[in-house]
Design a protein around this motif. Sequence first.
Motif, PDB file in Angstrom:
ATOM      1  N   THR A   1       0.823  -1.210   0.000  1.00  0.00           N
ATOM      2  CA  THR A   1       0.000   0.000   0.000  1.00  0.00           C
ATOM      3  C   THR A   1       0.860   1.264   0.000  1.00  0.00           C
ATOM      4  N   LEU A   2       2.113   1.153   0.444  1.00  0.00           N
ATOM      5  CA  LEU A   2       3.016   2.309   0.442  1.00  0.00           C
ATOM      6  C   LEU A   2       3.381   2.767  -0.959  1.00  0.00           C
ATOM      7  N   LEU A   3       3.069   1.958  -1.975  1.00  0.00           N
ATOM      8  CA  LEU A   3       3.436   2.302  -3.351  1.00  0.00           C
ATOM      9  C   LEU A   3       2.465   3.289  -4.002  1.00  0.00           C
ATOM     10  N   THR A   4       1.387   3.642  -3.312  1.00  0.00           N
ATOM     11  CA  THR A   4       0.429   4.598  -3.876  1.00  0.00           C
ATOM     12  C   THR A   4       0.078   5.664  -2.854  1.00  0.00           C
ATOM     13  N   ASP A   5      -0.293   6.855  -3.369  1.00  0.00           N
ATOM     14  CA  ASP A   5      -0.785   7.930  -2.506  1.00  0.00           C
ATOM     15  C   ASP A   5      -2.308   7.943  -2.441  1.00  0.00           C
ATOM     16  N   GLU A   6      -2.946   7.055  -3.196  1.00  0.00           N
ATOM     17  CA  GLU A   6      -4.403   6.982  -3.177  1.00  0.00           C
ATOM     18  C   GLU A   6      -4.876   6.084  -2.032  1.00  0.00           C
ATOM     19  N   GLU A   7      -6.121   6.279  -1.603  1.00  0.00           N
ATOM     20  CA  GLU A   7      -6.655   5.491  -0.495  1.00  0.00           C
ATOM     21  C   GLU A   7      -6.798   4.020  -0.885  1.00  0.00           C
ATOM     22  N   VAL A   8      -6.426   3.144   0.039  1.00  0.00           N
ATOM     23  CA  VAL A   8      -6.605   1.702  -0.120  1.00  0.00           C
ATOM     24  C   VAL A   8      -7.511   1.214   1.005  1.00  0.00           C
TER      25      VAL A   8
ATOM     26  N   GLY B   1      -3.282  -1.738 -10.432  1.00  0.00           N
ATOM     27  CA  GLY B   1      -2.867  -1.298 -11.757  1.00  0.00           C
ATOM     28  C   GLY B   1      -1.565  -1.890 -12.237  1.00  0.00           C
ATOM     29  N   ALA B   2      -0.965  -2.798 -11.471  1.00  0.00           N
ATOM     30  CA  ALA B   2       0.286  -3.432 -11.892  1.00  0.00           C
ATOM     31  C   ALA B   2       0.019  -4.373 -13.066  1.00  0.00           C
ATOM     32  N   ARG B   3       1.070  -4.592 -13.865  1.00  0.00           N
ATOM     33  CA  ARG B   3       0.984  -5.485 -15.027  1.00  0.00           C
ATOM     34  C   ARG B   3       1.870  -6.697 -14.750  1.00  0.00           C
ATOM     35  N   ILE B   4       1.223  -7.809 -14.359  1.00  0.00           N
ATOM     36  CA  ILE B   4       1.941  -9.016 -13.938  1.00  0.00           C
ATOM     37  C   ILE B   4       1.378 -10.214 -14.688  1.00  0.00           C
ATOM     38  N   GLN B   5       2.268 -11.097 -15.125  1.00  0.00           N
ATOM     39  CA  GLN B   5       1.871 -12.349 -15.755  1.00  0.00           C
ATOM     40  C   GLN B   5       2.664 -13.494 -15.129  1.00  0.00           C
TER      41      GLN B   5
ATOM     42  N   THR C   1       5.715  -5.853 -16.029  1.00  0.00           N
ATOM     43  CA  THR C   1       5.993  -4.625 -16.765  1.00  0.00           C
ATOM     44  C   THR C   1       5.681  -3.441 -15.867  1.00  0.00           C
ATOM     45  N   GLY C   2       6.669  -2.613 -15.636  1.00  0.00           N
ATOM     46  CA  GLY C   2       6.494  -1.490 -14.724  1.00  0.00           C
ATOM     47  C   GLY C   2       5.493  -0.470 -15.228  1.00  0.00           C
ATOM     48  N   VAL C   3       4.859   0.225 -14.286  1.00  0.00           N
ATOM     49  CA  VAL C   3       3.906   1.280 -14.620  1.00  0.00           C
ATOM     50  C   VAL C   3       4.364   2.577 -13.959  1.00  0.00           C
ATOM     51  N   GLU C   4       3.866   3.692 -14.477  1.00  0.00           N
ATOM     52  CA  GLU C   4       4.289   4.993 -13.959  1.00  0.00           C
ATOM     53  C   GLU C   4       3.789   5.217 -12.542  1.00  0.00           C
ATOM     54  N   LYS C   5       2.566   4.772 -12.252  1.00  0.00           N
ATOM     55  CA  LYS C   5       2.028   4.936 -10.907  1.00  0.00           C
ATOM     56  C   LYS C   5       0.980   3.876 -10.649  1.00  0.00           C
ATOM     57  N   LEU C   6       0.790   3.555  -9.379  1.00  0.00           N
ATOM     58  CA  LEU C   6      -0.251   2.635  -8.962  1.00  0.00           C
ATOM     59  C   LEU C   6      -1.369   3.408  -8.283  1.00  0.00           C
ATOM     60  N   GLY C   7      -2.594   2.878  -8.381  1.00  0.00           N
ATOM     61  CA  GLY C   7      -3.748   3.561  -7.810  1.00  0.00           C
ATOM     62  C   GLY C   7      -4.252   2.893  -6.548  1.00  0.00           C
TER      63      GLY C   7
END
Length: 430
Positions: A32-39, A205-209, A219-225
């Motif tokens: 959860t520390l990877l985003t500034d949005e509420e979780v 919003g992560a891209r994982i396979q 695949t990295g993303v610019e930001k997570l929500g």
Amino acid sequence: MSNLIVRGGRRLTGRVRPSANKNAVLPILCATLLTDEEVILRGVPDITDARKILELFEALGSRVEMDFATGVLKVCHAGATNVSAARLPEGMRSSIMLIPPLIARFGEARLEGEVKGCTLGAREIDPHIEVFQTFGVRVEGEEGALALFRDGLFRPASHWLDYASVTTTENFALCAVMAAGSSLLMNAASEPHVQEFCGFLKLMGARIQGEGTSRLAVTGVEKLGGADYTFAEDFHEIATFLALGAITGGQITVKNAQPEMFPLIDRTFGKFGVTVTHEDGWSTATADGPLRIKPPFTSYILQKVEAAPWPYLPVDLLPIFVALGACAEGEMLYWNKVYEGALGWTSELAKFGAHALQCDPHRVITFGGKQLGPAKVESPYIIRVSIALMMVAASIEGQSTILNADPIRRAHPHFVENLIAMGADVEWAD
């Protein structure tokens, strides 16, 4: 430390809803520390390790609204700016998974002292450091600490683990989801809690396979929500309650939304004469008479339970099957293929009158059918061992004491209350 008083000889029966898996909850809290949005997280258990992480969040300046009565957590890290408070909580192995999000947020993190969990044997940090360095993290030695720094974004990485480590796989994913490009991990861990962790990252919003396999592509993303997530039931706790019903001659039915994870666990129960059924989201274990170990078709070998990284039988569940073997008619070989310090506790079974022979650091044989009696035994700092000793005590008429049973509280909220509701006579003695 707290002791557990068990007055055994009672058949445990009833229905129970297990808590969430500690091994999914803790890495997800770190993520959860990877985003500034509420979780919003639903089903957060009231366990000591979760409380330690939430205390850290508050010290960082995060907004934390935790209602342990309902298990609902609302957390927002937009105000987490107090870098001086970024100290890893002690006494919990999972705190090492705070390093990637702390580096992502502050550009640095420090590993002070040792990161400890259950006393299972040597648990090195080198695989984690190797992963961090692969993503471009600089590691410098300081007095009593390792300092880790990142300049700019995590760089994409390709890495092949020495062994399928759960926490190292999760640390790889925590770095890779924010890296500037595509990353690949080979020999990745695939346990159910790793799959749940990856599912949560994807919800953000992560891209994982490849979760659930040994090849994890990110695949990295610019930001997570933000996210609104409900935890699954803990398969460790499900199996534990099933075993408690079987060892006491009762029948416990457990909520289980993922029976597809249980074929090997079910077959292992079958080796002790216990049948597990799954119906309408609930699981039940039934023993047809006293526990009796099913002999193998190969006449010159012992029946055995082998535990190793998923999709083997999970090593964390091995102690509950050792407990079944101590109370069952027949002989059983147990093989822990991961930890060299996880079976020393079996000498405590002798205090109940059980016969267990430790062959080497990884293998134990139980010789069942002995007359067992109540005893005072001492648990090492291993969650499932405390429970296994309690299981044996619960199967024996009379009062037993499990000394230093505190590890249970690290993973299972309301565990004793659930047992009492199913007919157990058990209490904490602090």
